[in-house]
Design a protein around this motif. Structure first.
Motif, mmCIF file in Angstrom:
data_model
loop_
_atom_site.group_PDB
_atom_site.id
_atom_site.type_symbol
_atom_site.label_atom_id
_atom_site.label_comp_id
_atom_site.label_asym_id
_atom_site.label_seq_id
_atom_site.Cartn_x
_atom_site.Cartn_y
_atom_site.Cartn_z
ATOM 1 N N ASP A 1 0.852 -1.207 0.000
ATOM 2 C CA ASP A 1 0.000 0.000 0.000
ATOM 3 C C ASP A 1 0.889 1.260 0.000
ATOM 4 N N ALA B 1 -5.759 -0.939 -0.405
ATOM 5 C CA ALA B 1 -5.979 0.356 0.246
ATOM 6 C C ALA B 1 -5.442 0.282 1.664
ATOM 7 N N ALA C 1 -3.171 4.968 1.778
ATOM 8 C CA ALA C 1 -3.997 5.873 0.969
ATOM 9 C C ALA C 1 -5.043 5.010 0.265
ATOM 10 N N THR C 2 -5.902 5.653 -0.511
ATOM 11 C CA THR C 2 -6.929 4.890 -1.234
ATOM 12 C C THR C 2 -6.262 3.930 -2.221
ATOM 13 N N LEU C 3 -7.038 2.968 -2.691
ATOM 14 C CA LEU C 3 -6.499 1.977 -3.629
ATOM 15 C C LEU C 3 -5.991 2.645 -4.903
ATOM 16 N N GLU C 4 -6.726 3.625 -5.361
ATOM 17 C CA GLU C 4 -6.302 4.306 -6.586
ATOM 18 C C GLU C 4 -4.901 4.903 -6.404
ATOM 19 N N LYS C 5 -4.690 5.526 -5.254
ATOM 20 C CA LYS C 5 -3.396 6.166 -5.010
ATOM 21 C C LYS C 5 -2.293 5.125 -4.784
ATOM 22 N N ALA D 1 -10.356 -2.233 -2.181
ATOM 23 C CA ALA D 1 -10.450 -0.777 -1.988
ATOM 24 C C ALA D 1 -10.845 -0.432 -0.558
ATOM 25 N N ALA D 2 -11.226 -1.460 0.201
ATOM 26 C CA ALA D 2 -11.620 -1.230 1.600
ATOM 27 C C ALA D 2 -11.410 -2.516 2.380
ATOM 28 N N LEU E 1 -12.476 2.308 5.500
ATOM 29 C CA LEU E 1 -11.025 2.483 5.364
ATOM 30 C C LEU E 1 -10.517 3.610 6.251
ATOM 31 N N THR F 1 -7.010 5.775 6.567
ATOM 32 C CA THR F 1 -5.773 6.022 5.815
ATOM 33 C C THR F 1 -4.756 6.778 6.683
#
Ligand code: BDR
Ligand code: CA
Length: 314
Positions: free
Chosen positions: A11, A41, A44-48, A72-73, A79, A81
């Protein structure tokens, strides 16, 4: 001895980024086979975290390493972070270019399944974030468990926490997933805060990294940012390289001194949620389910870090 086949589940995260670089360097030195990277995730978020994993691999000259995005969670909780430690992007500090490659089209669990099926022998999982992907994988593919030789994870601690007084971040974020991994029956090596706090990258270590060239300079830059947040949040004079310790325990197991014990994960209590309850003295009589790392050969660890990062091109 044959080199370990590894999937890194990350992550990123500054210390995850260093672990990724270390894995690339170790593969170049034929000390490891990196089958791929899965993201989760956490910091940070999964996208990041996925963007960061891709960017770091490109920077290390390894855009060919597959990166599959996972959960993603957490399994059952919202989540949590860690922008206070890793910044808005999850990897604040020196600007690094966007990746030159995209993510694998498979989800993390599907990627893990394919990688394990295709591997000619056992595979080691190195999770350095919340254990959501690993738990989901074990639940959905019980038949492939036998292909996992070992899980070397960063998380937990025998004593203190860093997210609550009782809990370390990775376990706090998804305690239900962590419980499933510790209860899976797989051999688990736990590198928790007790040992990762011995891997502080002080100014001397960061200077040495800077001298390694372009990649070393970027890594040192990341660690300068990490040093500032660790100083302001925890008062540490050197930021710990948590996640690389879990990889070091695979590359050079003798760098960590471990003790077998029972580790149970607290999932219910509001006060101690995410605590890894480590039965150091065997008082429960329950069988051990983890090798818990307690002591690091600090000098050997940093030599391994310099050696692996040295050959990476920027
Ligand atoms: C762990 O939490 C994260 O912030 C780090 O990347 C590391 O995996 C340390 O508690
Ligand atoms: Ca991490």
């Amino acid at each position: 001895m044959s080199r370990p086949r590894v999937i890194l589940d990350v992550d990123p995260g500054h210390d995850d980024a260093v672990a990724l670089m270390m894995a690339c360097g170790a593969e170049q030195r034929e000390e490891l086979e990196l089958l791929g990277v899965t993201t989760v995730a956490g910091n940070a978020t999964l996208e990041k975290t996925t963007r960061n994993a891709l960017r770091v691999l490109s920077l290390a000259g390894r855009p060919d390493v597959p990166v599959a995005a996972g959960a993603a969670a957490p399994l059952v909780r919202p989540l949590h972070t860690a922008e206070d430690i890793h910044g808005e992007s999850g990897l604040d500090g020196p600007e690094i270019p966007e990746a030159v490659s995209g993510r694998d089209e498979r989800a993390a669990v599907a990627f893990m399944a394919d990688a394990l099926r295709e591997a000619p022998g056992p595979v080691t999982l190195v999770p350095t974030g919340p254990l959501t992907n690993v738990a989901a994988f074990l639940r959905s593919h019980p038949g492939l468990k036998k292909k996992i030789s070992h899980v070397s994870l960063m998380g937990g601690s025998v004593g203190l926490g860093n997210t609550t007084p009782a809990a370390e971040f990775n376990i706090y974020v998804d305690p239900e997933a962590a419980r499933q991994v510790f209860e899976s029956g797989l051999p688990v090596t736990m590198s928790g805060l007790d040992v990762t706090h011995q891997a502080g990258a002080g100014t001397a270590e960061r200077e040495r990294l800077r001298a390694l060239g372009e990649v070393g300079e970027t890594v040192a830059g990341f660690l300068d940012f990490f040093a500032e947040t660790y100083e302001s949040v925890f008062g540490f004079d050197a930021p710990p390289l948590h996640d690389p310790v879990a990889l070091a325990a695979v590359l050079e197991p003798e760098l960590v001194e471990v003790r077998s014990m029972r580790v149970d994960v607290e999932c219910e209590s509001t006060l101690t949620r995410g605590e890894t309850v480590c039965d150091l003295y065997g008082v429960t009589g329950k069988p051990a389910n983890a090798e818990v790392a307690l002591k690091l050969d600090r000098e050997g660890f940093f030599e391994l870090l310099y050696r692996t990062l040295e050959g990476l091109r920027g």
